[in-house]
Structure formats: structure tokens, C-alpha cells
Design a protein around this motif. Structure first.
Motif, PDB file in Angstrom:
ATOM      1  N   LEU A   4       9.415 117.214  -7.031  1.00 56.65           N
ATOM      2  CA  LEU A   4      10.451 116.237  -6.774  1.00 56.65           C
ATOM      3  C   LEU A   4       9.858 114.832  -6.752  1.00 56.65           C
ATOM      4  N   ILE A   7       6.972 113.252  -4.384  1.00 62.32           N
ATOM      5  CA  ILE A   7       6.124 114.308  -3.843  1.00 62.32           C
ATOM      6  C   ILE A   7       4.660 113.916  -3.965  1.00 62.32           C
ATOM      7  N   LEU A  15       6.139 121.167  -1.163  1.00 65.14           N
ATOM      8  CA  LEU A  15       7.483 121.089  -1.694  1.00 65.14           C
ATOM      9  C   LEU A  15       7.541 121.429  -3.175  1.00 65.14           C
ATOM     10  N   TYR A  87      13.100 108.027   2.696  1.00 65.57           N
ATOM     11  CA  TYR A  87      13.187 109.405   2.244  1.00 65.57           C
ATOM     12  C   TYR A  87      13.030 110.366   3.403  1.00 65.57           C
ATOM     13  N   TYR A  89      12.837 115.004   3.989  1.00 63.44           N
ATOM     14  CA  TYR A  89      12.884 116.345   3.431  1.00 63.44           C
ATOM     15  C   TYR A  89      13.445 117.270   4.501  1.00 63.44           C
ATOM     16  N   THR A  97      15.718 120.159   0.607  1.00 61.17           N
ATOM     17  CA  THR A  97      16.402 118.997   0.048  1.00 61.17           C
ATOM     18  C   THR A  97      15.572 117.738   0.217  1.00 61.17           C
ATOM     19  N   TYR A  98      15.460 116.997  -0.860  1.00 61.44           N
ATOM     20  CA  TYR A  98      14.914 115.640  -0.824  1.00 61.44           C
ATOM     21  C   TYR A  98      16.106 114.708  -0.728  1.00 61.44           C
ATOM     22  N   ASP A 100      17.414 110.630  -0.268  1.00 56.28           N
ATOM     23  CA  ASP A 100      17.155 109.194  -0.288  1.00 56.28           C
ATOM     24  C   ASP A 100      18.272 108.529   0.511  1.00 56.28           C
ATOM     25  N   ARG A 106      20.591 113.031  -3.202  1.00 58.56           N
ATOM     26  CA  ARG A 106      19.819 114.192  -2.790  1.00 58.56           C
ATOM     27  C   ARG A 106      19.498 115.065  -3.986  1.00 58.56           C
TER      28      ARG A 106
END
Length: 208
Positions: A4, A7, A15, A87, A89, A97-98, A100, A106
Motif C-alpha cells: 500500500l 508502506i 502490511l 495516515y 492503519y 485498511t489504510y 488517509d 481508504r
């Protein structure tokens, strides 16, 4: 495996999502002491039903970020960064889920397809879908390096624990591109009450 956005400057191997298998894993040649210590690590990690801690994260010994880490097993985890980083996680038991917060966007991957699943699962085992490739000791510190059994070429995760008493001090993740991310935990509080709202992912703009 795919990575992602952010990362490389965040949790790296924690992740990473699953992909096709290639090279075979080379497990460590474990001594009797290694097996005994790994059993202690399993028991210790299995005892951590909830955790709250602060963290300091460095990437390739340059970028530095601070934030908070929350764990509620099984299945739930949250990492949020101090400003100006927007950000976070979140693992909610099904998805990782990431998110912002600035853009309210997401991206989700199945939790079970990431090595983060190892941290959050109810039954922690240093075997099966993860393989121990190195065990080392020194200065009251035990280090255990892990890879995904079917995809060892895609990154590694090293857990660093003090041994007396046993306490998770940090982890070091190396992704497939060689990016090294270290997360040092401080002020660790096991057994705290954590609100389930911490593990609910905010909506993105299109969900409003």
C-alpha cells in the motif's frame, strides 16, 4: 505481494498483501534453547489480549515518525501517527485498511492475506504459515526473524523482545525492495480497556 501507499515509510512487511509463491523457505536450524525460547515467545504473545503503546518509527535510518499502537486480539489493531501525518492503519477483524484522514480515502486488503494477521490472530504460532529463519540473543534481548512460509522472498519481520521479563520492545520489517522499517515501542500497557470504536474505519468521501 503488493504494498500500500506509504508502506515503504511505515510498517513495511507488517502490511504486505499476499501474492504468488516462488522460492522455498529456508528455516533456521533450531537448537533446544531456540525451541524453548520460541515457546516462551508464543506464550507471551498469546497472553497479550489488549495492548496500548507509543511508538517511534524509523525507515532506512532516516525518516522518523511517532504515534500510538493499539492491539485487541483477536483481529483488531490500530496504528495512528502524530501530526502532521494523516495516515492510519486499522485491522477490524476482517480487513486491514489504510486510511488517509486528510483526503478521507481508504484502501482495504483482506487481513488474512497480510503478515499483520500474525500479530492479531487468536492463536499465535511461530510455525505453519510463518517460518522462523533466525534466532539470536544478546544483552537480555531475544530476536526472532520470521518470513511468510509460502513467500519468503517478499519480506521479513524480526521481533525483538527483552527476556527478563519478556516484553516486546520493537519489530524490524524488511520489504521486498529492501526498505528497512523499525518500530520501537515505549510505555507499553498490556491488559488495558480499549473501546471497539478504535477499530472502526472512518468512511471515505464516496460513502457519505
Amino acid at each position: 505481494m503488493t504494498i500500500l501507499r506509504f508502506i515503504a515509510a511505515a510498517l513495511a512487511a507488517l502490511l504486505i498483501a499476499a501474492g504468488p509463491a516462488t522460492a522455498a523457505v529456508q528455516p533456521a536450524q533450531l537448537t533446544a534453547q531456540d525451541r524453548q525460547d520460541l515457546q516462551r515467545v508464543e506464550q507471551y504473545l498469546g497472553s497479550l489480549t489488549t495492548v496500548q503503546a507509543d511508538f517511534v518509527q524509523t525507515t532506512n535510518n532516516t525518516d522518523l515518525y511517532r504515534g500510538r499502537f493499539y492491539l485487541k486480539r483477536p483481529g483488531k489493531m490500530r496504528l495512528e501517527y502524530d501530526p502532521p501525518i494523516d495516515y492510519m492503519y486499522i485491522a477490524d477483524g476482517t480487513w486491514l485498511t489504510y486510511y488517509d484522514a486528510e483526503l478521507r480515502q481508504r484502501k482495504d486488503v483482506p487481513l488474512g492475506s497480510t503478515i499483520a494477521d500474525f500479530i492479531t490472530r487468536s492463536n499465535v504460532r511461530l510455525s505453519g504459515d510463518v517460518t522462523v529463519v533466525k534466532v539470536s540473543r544478546g544483552n537480555n534481548l531475544l530476536s526472532v526473524q520470521l518470513v511468510q512460509t509460502d513467500k519468503p522472498e517478499e519480506g521479513s519481520l524480526t521481533l525483538n523482545l527483552s527476556t527478563n521479563p519478556m516484553l516486546l520492545q520493537s519489530w524490524v520489517a524488511v520489504d521486498a525492495q529492501g526498505t528497512v522499517t523499525q518500530v520501537d515501542l515505549t510505555g507499553m500497557q498490556p491488559g488495558v480497556q480499549l473501546d471497539n470504536k478504535l477499530f472502526v474505519v472512518p468512511r471515505k468521501k464516496s460513502d457519505r
